[in-house]
Design a protein around this motif. Structure first.
Motif, PDB file in Angstrom:
ATOM      1  N   TYR A 152      35.822  29.543  30.803  1.00  0.00           N
ATOM      2  CA  TYR A 152      34.856  28.964  30.212  1.00  0.00           C
ATOM      3  C   TYR A 152      34.173  28.059  29.446  1.00  0.00           C
ATOM      4  CZ  TYR A 152      31.902  26.163  33.160  1.00  0.00           C
ATOM      5  OH  TYR A 152      30.339  24.788  34.123  1.00  0.00           O
ATOM      6  N   HIS A 153      33.711  28.493  28.372  1.00  0.00           N
ATOM      7  CA  HIS A 153      33.864  27.393  26.572  1.00  0.00           C
ATOM      8  C   HIS A 153      34.820  27.284  26.315  1.00  0.00           C
ATOM      9  CE1 HIS A 153      30.838  27.107  24.112  1.00  0.00           C
ATOM     10  NE2 HIS A 153      31.646  27.233  23.172  1.00  0.00           N
ATOM     11  N   SER A 154      36.286  27.448  25.860  1.00  0.00           N
ATOM     12  CA  SER A 154      37.012  27.200  25.567  1.00  0.00           C
ATOM     13  C   SER A 154      37.543  26.114  26.692  1.00  0.00           C
ATOM     14  CB  SER A 154      38.217  28.035  25.693  1.00  0.00           C
ATOM     15  OG  SER A 154      37.996  29.033  24.506  1.00  0.00           O
ATOM     16  N   LYS A 155      37.452  26.009  27.862  1.00  0.00           N
ATOM     17  CA  LYS A 155      37.462  25.172  28.576  1.00  0.00           C
ATOM     18  C   LYS A 155      37.430  23.879  28.750  1.00  0.00           C
ATOM     19  CE  LYS A 155      40.816  24.609  32.381  1.00  0.00           C
ATOM     20  NZ  LYS A 155      42.801  24.004  31.776  1.00  0.00           N
TER      21      LYS A 155
ATOM     22  N   PRO B  62      31.110  38.440  40.919  1.00  0.00           N
ATOM     23  CA  PRO B  62      31.735  37.717  40.288  1.00  0.00           C
ATOM     24  C   PRO B  62      30.775  36.898  39.151  1.00  0.00           C
ATOM     25  CG  PRO B  62      30.889  37.274  42.245  1.00  0.00           C
ATOM     26  CD  PRO B  62      31.050  38.388  42.218  1.00  0.00           C
ATOM     27  N   VAL B  63      31.149  36.861  37.841  1.00  0.00           N
ATOM     28  CA  VAL B  63      29.685  36.204  36.864  1.00  0.00           C
ATOM     29  C   VAL B  63      29.905  35.353  37.053  1.00  0.00           C
ATOM     30  CG1 VAL B  63      30.444  38.593  35.404  1.00  0.00           C
ATOM     31  CG2 VAL B  63      31.670  36.216  34.957  1.00  0.00           C
ATOM     32  N   CYS B  64      29.267  34.469  36.812  1.00  0.00           N
ATOM     33  CA  CYS B  64      28.490  32.795  36.496  1.00  0.00           C
ATOM     34  C   CYS B  64      29.120  31.870  36.783  1.00  0.00           C
ATOM     35  CB  CYS B  64      27.381  31.814  36.120  1.00  0.00           C
ATOM     36  SG  CYS B  64      26.227  33.799  36.787  1.00  0.00           S
ATOM     37  N   SER B  65      30.549  32.597  35.205  1.00  0.00           N
ATOM     38  CA  SER B  65      32.053  31.458  35.563  1.00  0.00           C
ATOM     39  C   SER B  65      32.585  31.561  35.878  1.00  0.00           C
ATOM     40  CB  SER B  65      32.299  31.780  33.690  1.00  0.00           C
ATOM     41  OG  SER B  65      31.827  33.149  33.694  1.00  0.00           O
TER      42      SER B  65
ATOM     43  N   GLN C 194      47.502  25.671  27.682  1.00  0.00           N
ATOM     44  CA  GLN C 194      47.987  26.654  29.059  1.00  0.00           C
ATOM     45  C   GLN C 194      47.005  27.670  28.660  1.00  0.00           C
ATOM     46  OE1 GLN C 194      51.899  26.809  29.721  1.00  0.00           O
ATOM     47  NE2 GLN C 194      51.390  27.792  31.533  1.00  0.00           N
ATOM     48  N   ILE C 195      45.834  27.589  28.644  1.00  0.00           N
ATOM     49  CA  ILE C 195      44.641  29.025  29.156  1.00  0.00           C
ATOM     50  C   ILE C 195      44.732  29.610  30.121  1.00  0.00           C
ATOM     51  CG2 ILE C 195      43.175  28.478  26.732  1.00  0.00           C
ATOM     52  CD1 ILE C 195      41.243  27.639  28.253  1.00  0.00           C
TER      53      ILE C 195
ATOM     54  N   LEU D 297      43.408  37.675  14.035  1.00  0.00           N
ATOM     55  CA  LEU D 297      42.621  37.395  15.418  1.00  0.00           C
ATOM     56  C   LEU D 297      41.050  38.331  15.318  1.00  0.00           C
ATOM     57  CD1 LEU D 297      42.445  37.596  18.264  1.00  0.00           C
ATOM     58  CD2 LEU D 297      43.359  40.213  18.198  1.00  0.00           C
ATOM     59  N   ASP D 298      40.617  38.797  13.861  1.00  0.00           N
ATOM     60  CA  ASP D 298      39.462  39.737  13.892  1.00  0.00           C
ATOM     61  C   ASP D 298      38.111  38.303  13.408  1.00  0.00           C
ATOM     62  OD1 ASP D 298      40.493  42.001  14.777  1.00  0.00           O
ATOM     63  OD2 ASP D 298      40.546  42.871  12.537  1.00  0.00           O
ATOM     64  N   SER D 299      38.748  37.549  13.119  1.00  0.00           N
ATOM     65  CA  SER D 299      38.407  36.618  12.621  1.00  0.00           C
ATOM     66  C   SER D 299      37.386  35.508  13.882  1.00  0.00           C
ATOM     67  CB  SER D 299      38.097  35.497  11.721  1.00  0.00           C
ATOM     68  OG  SER D 299      39.479  35.283  10.973  1.00  0.00           O
ATOM     69  N   LEU D 300      38.293  35.319  15.095  1.00  0.00           N
ATOM     70  CA  LEU D 300      38.369  33.527  16.154  1.00  0.00           C
ATOM     71  C   LEU D 300      37.973  35.202  16.830  1.00  0.00           C
ATOM     72  CD1 LEU D 300      42.371  33.699  16.725  1.00  0.00           C
ATOM     73  CD2 LEU D 300      40.679  32.700  14.695  1.00  0.00           C
ATOM     74  N   CYS D 301      36.814  33.531  17.128  1.00  0.00           N
ATOM     75  CA  CYS D 301      35.433  33.592  18.801  1.00  0.00           C
ATOM     76  C   CYS D 301      35.736  32.323  19.577  1.00  0.00           C
ATOM     77  CB  CYS D 301      34.531  34.570  17.615  1.00  0.00           C
ATOM     78  SG  CYS D 301      32.866  33.921  18.944  1.00  0.00           S
ATOM     79  N   CYS D 302      35.300  32.540  20.659  1.00  0.00           N
ATOM     80  CA  CYS D 302      35.354  31.082  20.970  1.00  0.00           C
ATOM     81  C   CYS D 302      34.409  29.911  20.692  1.00  0.00           C
ATOM     82  CB  CYS D 302      35.373  31.371  23.053  1.00  0.00           C
ATOM     83  SG  CYS D 302      33.265  31.543  23.005  1.00  0.00           S
ATOM     84  N   GLY D 303      33.709  30.509  19.888  1.00  0.00           N
ATOM     85  CA  GLY D 303      32.546  29.916  20.209  1.00  0.00           C
ATOM     86  C   GLY D 303      31.093  30.208  20.917  1.00  0.00           C
ATOM     87  N   MET D 304      30.912  30.601  21.966  1.00  0.00           N
ATOM     88  CA  MET D 304      29.657  30.427  22.747  1.00  0.00           C
ATOM     89  C   MET D 304      28.666  30.762  22.415  1.00  0.00           C
ATOM     90  SD  MET D 304      29.611  32.488  27.209  1.00  0.00           S
ATOM     91  CE  MET D 304      30.251  31.352  27.398  1.00  0.00           C
ATOM     92  N   PRO D 305      28.782  32.239  21.487  1.00  0.00           N
ATOM     93  CA  PRO D 305      27.302  33.008  20.913  1.00  0.00           C
ATOM     94  C   PRO D 305      26.884  31.757  20.128  1.00  0.00           C
ATOM     95  CG  PRO D 305      29.412  34.825  20.975  1.00  0.00           C
ATOM     96  CD  PRO D 305      30.119  33.438  20.928  1.00  0.00           C
TER      97      PRO D 305
END
Length: 239
Positions: free
Chosen positions: A104-107, A144-147, A115-116, A55-63
């Motif tokens: 939103y990014h992963s979508k 409500p944030v932008c996403s 099934q996220i 888990l500690d190495s995982l990120c959706c990539g958005m940054p």
């Protein structure tokens, strides 16, 4: 067929921002950090929680994506997708995201097998039916944030909030101006984006809720009240 408790499995992906950022200065000493709170809330609702490996190495990539590092973004996104596919047994179980922007990014990035589920939808459709609201709050503000706007979840955010509070004020803003991490670097953006925030918070409202940690940091600094994940609201009123 009705879900028996043994069927209630969820893969929980705590976003790296929620994992790395603690509580805010407004929060009570006995408030749990959000990932711990989410874990306890899901257990109380009867879920078995599966965490993706490493888990500690995982990120959706958005940054990376937002800084223009497309290659790093795709590498991170692909690694996350692989880990979530494994954890969910190839999409058999829903995957809970605890921040809307990450969802939103992963979508946008993932193929269709997984099934996220966005935090608002997950709480409204999966968690609230299994819990009883015991002590509704009187007044809350929600942002409500932008996403959330982009994926059309504002009505669901309102519905979820109204299950938990008698009076819900939906804060109106084009964008809070925190914009990922921009608010740390250019606070003027945040100050401008939330210039009307204080005037919108009802007099008797002491806490606001949202679904993105960095947006909440800006909201609490500009609003002068506690702003935190909506998961805290759900946990509190169903406890």
């Amino acid at each position: 067929k009705m879900n028996t408790t043994s069927d209630l499995k969820v893969v929980y992906f705590p976003s790296c921002i929620n994992r790395s950022m603690g509580k805010n200065s407004f929060q009570a000493a006995n408030d749990l950090q959000v990932t711990e709170l989410t874990h306890q809330l899901l257990i109380r609702a009867g879920f078995t929680i599966i965490y993706p490996e490493a888990l500690d190495s995982l990120c959706c990539g958005m940054p990376f994506s937002s800084k223009g590092f497309a290659e790093a973004n795709h590498a991170q996104s692909n690694a996350l997708e692989t880990a979530l596919l494994k954890a969910s047994e190839n999409g058999k179980y829903p995957v809970l995201y605890d921040m809307s922007p990450c969802f939103y990014h992963s979508k946008e990035e993932f193929s269709k097998a997984l099934q996220i589920v966005d935090p608002i939808e997950f709480m409204l459709d999966y968690v609230m039916p299994l819990l009883t609201v015991k002590n509704k709050k009187e007044t809350v503000a929600v942002f409500p944030v932008c996403s959330v706007k982009k994926i059309g979840k504002m009505d669901q955010l309102m519905a979820l909030s109204q299950l938990c509070a008698n009076q819900v004020t939906m804060i109106d803003s084009n964008c809070c101006g925190f914009a990922g991490d921009r608010g740390f670097l250019i606070p003027e953006l945040n100050e401008h984006g939330l210039r009307d925030l204080k005037a919108q918070i009802p007099i008797n409202c002491e806490v606001g809720y949202s679904t993105s940690r960095t947006c909440e940091i800006g909201l609490e600094s500009m609003g002068g009240i506690d702003f935190k994940s909506i998961f805290y609201l759900i946990e509190e009123v169903t406890r």
